[in-house]
Scaffold this active site. Structure first.
Site, PDB file in Angstrom:
ATOM      1  N   GLU A   3      -8.192 -12.535  -0.488  1.00  0.00           N
ATOM      2  CA  GLU A   3      -9.489 -11.858  -0.442  1.00  0.00           C
ATOM      3  C   GLU A   3      -9.274 -10.469  -1.034  1.00  0.00           C
ATOM      4  O   GLU A   3      -8.603  -9.635  -0.427  1.00  0.00           O
ATOM      5  CB  GLU A   3      -9.993 -11.749   1.001  1.00  0.00           C
ATOM      6  CG  GLU A   3     -11.290 -10.979   1.144  1.00  0.00           C
ATOM      7  CD  GLU A   3     -11.657 -10.667   2.588  1.00  0.00           C
ATOM      8  OE1 GLU A   3     -12.249  -9.590   2.828  1.00  0.00           O
ATOM      9  OE2 GLU A   3     -11.353 -11.488   3.469  1.00  0.00           O
TER      10      GLU A   3
ATOM     11  N   ARG B  83     -13.303  -2.474  -1.833  1.00  0.00           N
ATOM     12  CA  ARG B  83     -13.086  -1.090  -1.396  1.00  0.00           C
ATOM     13  C   ARG B  83     -12.317  -0.299  -2.444  1.00  0.00           C
ATOM     14  O   ARG B  83     -12.302   0.930  -2.413  1.00  0.00           O
ATOM     15  CB  ARG B  83     -12.311  -1.063  -0.074  1.00  0.00           C
ATOM     16  CG  ARG B  83     -13.134  -1.489   1.121  1.00  0.00           C
ATOM     17  CD  ARG B  83     -12.381  -1.327   2.430  1.00  0.00           C
ATOM     18  NE  ARG B  83     -11.244  -2.224   2.535  1.00  0.00           N
ATOM     19  CZ  ARG B  83      -9.989  -1.837   2.680  1.00  0.00           C
ATOM     20  NH1 ARG B  83      -9.687  -0.544   2.720  1.00  0.00           N
ATOM     21  NH2 ARG B  83      -9.027  -2.726   2.789  1.00  0.00           N
TER      22      ARG B  83
ATOM     23  N   THR C 153     -15.346  -7.258   1.278  1.00  0.00           N
ATOM     24  CA  THR C 153     -16.083  -6.006   1.443  1.00  0.00           C
ATOM     25  C   THR C 153     -17.205  -5.922   0.411  1.00  0.00           C
ATOM     26  O   THR C 153     -17.442  -4.873  -0.197  1.00  0.00           O
ATOM     27  CB  THR C 153     -15.154  -4.769   1.343  1.00  0.00           C
ATOM     28  OG1 THR C 153     -13.913  -5.043   1.993  1.00  0.00           O
ATOM     29  CG2 THR C 153     -15.775  -3.562   2.040  1.00  0.00           C
TER      30      THR C 153
ATOM     31  N   LYS D 178     -17.027 -14.724   9.237  1.00  0.00           N
ATOM     32  CA  LYS D 178     -15.975 -13.732   9.429  1.00  0.00           C
ATOM     33  C   LYS D 178     -16.252 -13.007  10.740  1.00  0.00           C
ATOM     34  O   LYS D 178     -17.414 -12.720  11.071  1.00  0.00           O
ATOM     35  CB  LYS D 178     -15.987 -12.728   8.266  1.00  0.00           C
ATOM     36  CG  LYS D 178     -14.975 -11.600   8.405  1.00  0.00           C
ATOM     37  CD  LYS D 178     -15.041 -10.672   7.207  1.00  0.00           C
ATOM     38  CE  LYS D 178     -14.019  -9.550   7.322  1.00  0.00           C
ATOM     39  NZ  LYS D 178     -14.010  -8.673   6.134  1.00  0.00           N
TER      40      LYS D 178
END
Length: 214
Positions: free
Chosen positions: A42, A46, A70, A130
């Site tokens: 993943e 960010r 994110t 998640k």
């Protein structure tokens, strides 16, 4: 679960990656993860250059499952898809992002930690959620409690997961896989400790097998 979700669940652990220098580090990192038996990642938005990292990892290891993490805007979903991402991971539950991802036919794991989040996820027919930040939000005890009224979901806890508690999480049938950054820390990546990353992945896979077969 569908084929992609099942493949991620079979691996059992998802490295959550922030790359400061994707041009240099994405390719060797992909190789290190795959050599350790963890062909999934993943890549978080960010850090700048996340699409570049996703593209490089997919080109280096075509069979690897690479997702974008994110993700907070529809524009980032478009960037991720263009780079070759196969799954979108969001920190919270945003119905607009879920609907947009589904309209683009890409899997999405939204961040859900409350009954309200789970209720919202039901309307979209999601299989995997998640759970972030996992440890700070109540950990495995809360995940198990939430599964009672919502047994249709499998969960990917992320946040505070380490080699020490990985087995505890994975021993629960509610858990699809665990997201973690302990095997892809900034120190390991920036200092090119590829062998250590591979070793941590191998240890993680051993724990996955122990938890699932125990």
């Amino acid at each position: 679960m569908n084929a992609l979700n099942q493949a991620i669940s079979d691996i059992g652990v998802v490295p959550v990656i922030k790359l400061n220098n994707p041009e240099r580090d994405a390719a060797p990192l992909a190789k290190a993860l795959c050599e350790g038996g963890v062909p999934v990642a993943e890549v978080t938005f960010r850090a700048a250059g996340a699409p570049l990292a996703i593209k490089a990892m997919k080109e280096t290891c075509p069979d690897m499952i690479v997702g974008a993490g994110t993700v907070t805007t529809t524009a980032q979903i478009d960037e991720a898809i263009a780079a070759g991402a196969q799954v979108i991971v969001t920190p919270g539950f945003d119905p607009e992002l879920v609907a947009y991802a589904q309209s683009k036919d890409i899997a999405i794991y939204p961040g859900c930690t409350t009954p309200t989040d789970y209720h919202a996820a039901l309307k979209f027919g999601l299989e995997v959620l998640k759970f972030f930040p996992a440890e700070q939000s109540g950990g495995l005890a809360k995940i198990k409690a939430m599964s009672a009224p919502f047994p249709q979901f499998k969960v990917m806890p992320t946040g505070g997961v380490s080699l020490k508690n990985l087995k505890d999480y994975l021993s629960s049938p509610v858990i699809a896989a665990c997201g973690g950054s302990y095997m892809v820390t900034a120190d390991l990546i920036d200092n090119h400790k590829w062998d250590e990353i591979t070793d941590l992945c191998k240890k993680s896979r051993e724990i996955v097998k122990e938890a699932r077969n125990g």
